[in-house]
Design an enzyme around this catalytic site. Structure first.
Site, PDB file in Angstrom:
ATOM      1  N   ASP A 150       0.816  -1.211   0.008  1.00  0.00           N
ATOM      2  CA  ASP A 150       0.127   0.149  -0.044  1.00  0.00           C
ATOM      3  C   ASP A 150       0.817   1.261   0.040  1.00  0.00           C
ATOM      4  O   ASP A 150       1.779   1.149   0.690  1.00  0.00           O
ATOM      5  CB  ASP A 150      -0.915   0.068   1.383  1.00  0.00           C
ATOM      6  CG  ASP A 150      -1.985   0.972   1.352  1.00  0.00           C
ATOM      7  OD1 ASP A 150      -2.905   1.048   0.489  1.00  0.00           O
ATOM      8  OD2 ASP A 150      -1.810   1.847   2.209  1.00  0.00           O
ATOM      9  N   GLU A 159       1.422  -0.462  -5.151  1.00  0.00           N
ATOM     10  CA  GLU A 159       0.356   0.496  -5.296  1.00  0.00           C
ATOM     11  C   GLU A 159       1.312   2.018  -5.575  1.00  0.00           C
ATOM     12  O   GLU A 159       1.717   2.453  -4.289  1.00  0.00           O
ATOM     13  CB  GLU A 159      -0.358   0.436  -4.301  1.00  0.00           C
ATOM     14  CG  GLU A 159      -1.637   1.568  -4.565  1.00  0.00           C
ATOM     15  CD  GLU A 159      -2.244   2.342  -3.579  1.00  0.00           C
ATOM     16  OE1 GLU A 159      -3.221   3.317  -3.751  1.00  0.00           O
ATOM     17  OE2 GLU A 159      -1.726   2.500  -2.637  1.00  0.00           O
ATOM     18  N   HIS A 163     -10.820  -1.183  -5.641  1.00  0.00           N
ATOM     19  CA  HIS A 163     -11.656  -0.990  -4.378  1.00  0.00           C
ATOM     20  C   HIS A 163     -11.654   0.706  -4.007  1.00  0.00           C
ATOM     21  O   HIS A 163     -12.461   1.056  -3.387  1.00  0.00           O
ATOM     22  CB  HIS A 163     -11.303  -1.632  -3.177  1.00  0.00           C
ATOM     23  CG  HIS A 163      -9.646  -1.471  -2.668  1.00  0.00           C
ATOM     24  ND1 HIS A 163      -8.684  -1.423  -3.643  1.00  0.00           N
ATOM     25  CD2 HIS A 163      -9.353  -0.677  -1.646  1.00  0.00           C
ATOM     26  CE1 HIS A 163      -7.611  -1.072  -3.015  1.00  0.00           C
ATOM     27  NE2 HIS A 163      -7.830  -0.751  -1.881  1.00  0.00           N
TER      28      HIS A 163
HETATM   29  C1  NOJ Z   1      -4.621   2.963  -0.779  1.00  0.00           C
HETATM   30  C2  NOJ Z   1      -5.611   1.965  -0.521  1.00  0.00           C
HETATM   31  O1  NOJ Z   1      -6.089   1.418  -1.553  1.00  0.00           O
HETATM   32  C3  NOJ Z   1      -6.809   2.842  -0.096  1.00  0.00           C
HETATM   33  O2  NOJ Z   1      -7.968   1.982   0.206  1.00  0.00           O
HETATM   34  C4  NOJ Z   1      -6.388   3.417   1.395  1.00  0.00           C
HETATM   35  O3  NOJ Z   1      -7.523   4.277   1.946  1.00  0.00           O
HETATM   36  C5  NOJ Z   1      -5.059   4.107   1.324  1.00  0.00           C
HETATM   37  N1  NOJ Z   1      -4.254   3.399   0.677  1.00  0.00           N
HETATM   38  C6  NOJ Z   1      -4.440   4.215   2.704  1.00  0.00           C
HETATM   39  O4  NOJ Z   1      -4.216   3.072   3.328  1.00  0.00           O
END
Ligand code: NOJ
Length: 560
Positions: A201, A243, A309
């Site tokens: 993440d 990500e 998501h």
């Molecule tokens: C990216 C995630 O995909 C998202 O859903 C999340 O709110 C943020 N990072 C914070 O962790």
């Protein structure tokens, strides 16, 4: 090179345990339920599952606010249930990736509780503090409209703490050696329980410098090498899927020039321009995004996706391009989110038009990279815009026409099942679609199978073929003496396209359609004249169906 980097040609399916299947009847999904549904996923042809966070958490951000990294949230089961699940997946030949959320913890994490309560706590320095409110406290907000700042005052510590995301997600001081050691420990732990890697993440923030003096975070790319090395020493074929919604000029910093950092990254650049291409029937910016993201080490791979998501982030488009995507796919204010994106699911964005949904998927499956599907999209599930922020596209999986779509026996699921309108579970569900040979589910199963039979996409080199019409995208992949060619018409009107395969010799004269009997032979001028209906897509093998006899164990320079 022998082709055993599994992630180069995987089919990934992302889901949240919470929304998939509730076995214990408490209204939210759990590991037992998910394990029972592994046969469904195997049937669909999925090779890899990516699970959103399921660790102990107050779940104020869908689990992206972890309060214990070494446990399963009791609401989803136990570590025992988790191991049953990874074992079940392995038995069916599926790998499991899990989210690794280490940019921040929950404010309820004992580390943060200790850090704020006691200046001498060993955890104090695990977070990022300031004595005064930093002047740029309102800069760099990730959720505009919902999040107010990136620094908040903590009454107990009587200091300000940094949080890139919501205020209940204090950032970890990821430059701290003890924090870095802990991150490795977390990875080692879950690897031991059967996972094949991590979707990491918020990577740019994890490796970015943090602190009250930092005006522009600088990424510490060497951290990525450390993470990767540790993981692969523990388990050779594990990977990290990053990500990182970053500009193409830094892609190689993330992959590493020699492929020594992240094995995979999501291709946000292509994702946004793909939606623009669909909205405007204009592939030119998409082709540019493909070219910009083409350079990558041979061991690296893109994750190609349509929806996930989160909101569909359009922040990298020009204002004009973004407006045209909004207009086409999310014209109303409550369909949009954070001033930059659309929060709807794919099917309603495309007005449930099967031709357009297939086109979008066909593109996703044939663009360079490994496809990542979102649970429920294989059924054409819809969204519930009555739910806040991103929750609208995180509703329970619709399994059948039974009450609550067969998701739970509870009559009060934690997130309501979609039960009204054309996307209600009464119409859109797996049980009905399984029986219908023409359903979206069966189409997806078939396209997944075909994608797996075309390793050229994951492994090969590609070339965008020149065509005059901006609504047409024609891409050819070459790998080991084989070529495949994909043609898409993004417009709502039929088009005729003349294209040459770009390959010398007699082979390029024949295109064998992989999905229908609609093949193509080159005309006198050496070109293929292909008539494409509105939103049509074609998957061709160049040459003939004896391609496997021709496949070579090495790259054949004559072809390249
Ligand atoms: C990216 C995630 O995909 C998202 O859903 C999340 O709110 C943020 N990072 C914070 O962790």
């Amino acid at each position: 090179m022998i082709n055993d980097l599994w992630y180069k040609n995987a089919v990934v399916y992302c889901l949240s345990v919470e929304s998939y299947m509730d076995a214990n009847g408490d209204g939210r999904g759990d590991f037992e339920g998910l394990t029972r549904r592994l046969d469904y996923l195997q049937g669909l042809g999925i090779t890899t599952l990516w699970l959103m966070p399921f660790q102990t958490s107050p779940r104020r951000d869908h689990g992206y606010d972890v309060s214990d990294y070494y446990n399963v949230d009791a609401r989803f089961g136990t570590l025992g249930d988790f191991v049953e699940f990874t074992h079940g997946a392995e038995q069916r030949g599926m790998r499991v990736l899990i989210d690794l959320v280490v940019n921040h913890t929950s404010d309820q994490h004992p580390w943060f509780q200790s850090a704020r309560a006691d200046a001498d706590s060993p955890y104090r320095d695990w977070y990022v503090w300031a004595d005064e409110q930093p002047p740029d406290a309102v800069d760099g907000i990730v959720f505009p409209g919902v999040q107010k700042s990136t620094w908040s005052f903590d009454k107990k510590a009587r200091r300000w703490y940094f949080h890139r995301f919501y205020d209940f997600q204090p950032d970890l001081n990821t430059a701290h050696p003890m924090v870095q050691a802990e991150i490795l420990k977390i990875m080692g732990f879950w690897t031991q329980l059967g996972v094949a890697g991590f979707r990491m993440d918020a990577v740019p923030f994890v490796i970015g410098t943090k602190g009250p003096q930092v005006r522009k975070p600088v990424e510490q790319f060497d951290m990525l090498r450390d993470l990767r090395e540790f993981l692969q020493w523990r388990q050779g074929d594990s990977i990290i899927l990053a990500e990182a919604n970053v500009l193409p000029k830094t892609d190689l910093d993330y992959f590493g020039d020699e492929g020594e950092r992240m094995q995979m990254m999501f291709n946000f650049q292509v994702n946004q321009h793909l939606f623009y291409a669909l909205a405007a029937a204009d592939c030119r910016p998409l082709v540019k995004a493909m070219k910009q993201t083409k350079p990558r080490p041979s061991t690296a791979q893109w994750g190609t996706f349509l929806r996930n998501h989160d909101e569909l982030d359009l922040g990298r488009l020009t204002d004009e391009q973004r407006e045209s995507v909004f207009k086409a796919f999310g014209p109303e204010k409550n369909m949009q989110l954070y001033d930059r994106g659309i929060r709807r699911r794919l099917a309603p964005m495309l007005e449930g038009d099967r031709r357009r949904i297939e086109l979008a998927y066909s593109l996703m499956f044939t663009l360079p990279g490994t496809p990542v599907l979102r649970y429920g999209d294989e059924l054409g599930m819809g969204d519930d815009l009555g739910l806040p922020e991103r929750v609208c596209a995180r509703t329970p999986m619709q399994w059948s026409t039974e009450p609550q779509g067969g998701f739970t026996t509870s009559d009060k699921p934690v997130v309501p099942v979609i039960s009204e309108g054309p996307y209600g579970y009464q119409h859109v569900n797996a049980a009905v679609q399984r029986r219908d040979p023409n359903s979206m589910l069966n189409w997806t199963e078939r396209i997944v199978r075909m994608r797996k039979e075309v390793p050229e996409i994951g492994w090969g080199e590609y070339e965008v073929l020149p065509v005059r019409d901006p609504a047409i995208l024609a891409v050819r992949y070459d790998w080991r003496n084989n070529s495949v060619l994909f043609v898409h018409n993004l417009s709502d009107t039929p088009r005729e396209v003349a294209l040459s395969t770009g390959l010398a010799g007699p082979e390029g004269r024949v295109l064998i359609n992989l999905l229908t009997e609609n093949h193509s032979n080159a005309a006198e001028d050496g070109k293929h004249h292909v008539l494409l209906e509105a939103y049509a897509y074609r998957w061709y093998r160049v040459g003939g169906l004896d391609y496997l006899l021709k496949r070579s164990d090495i790259e054949t320079p004559a072809r390249a």
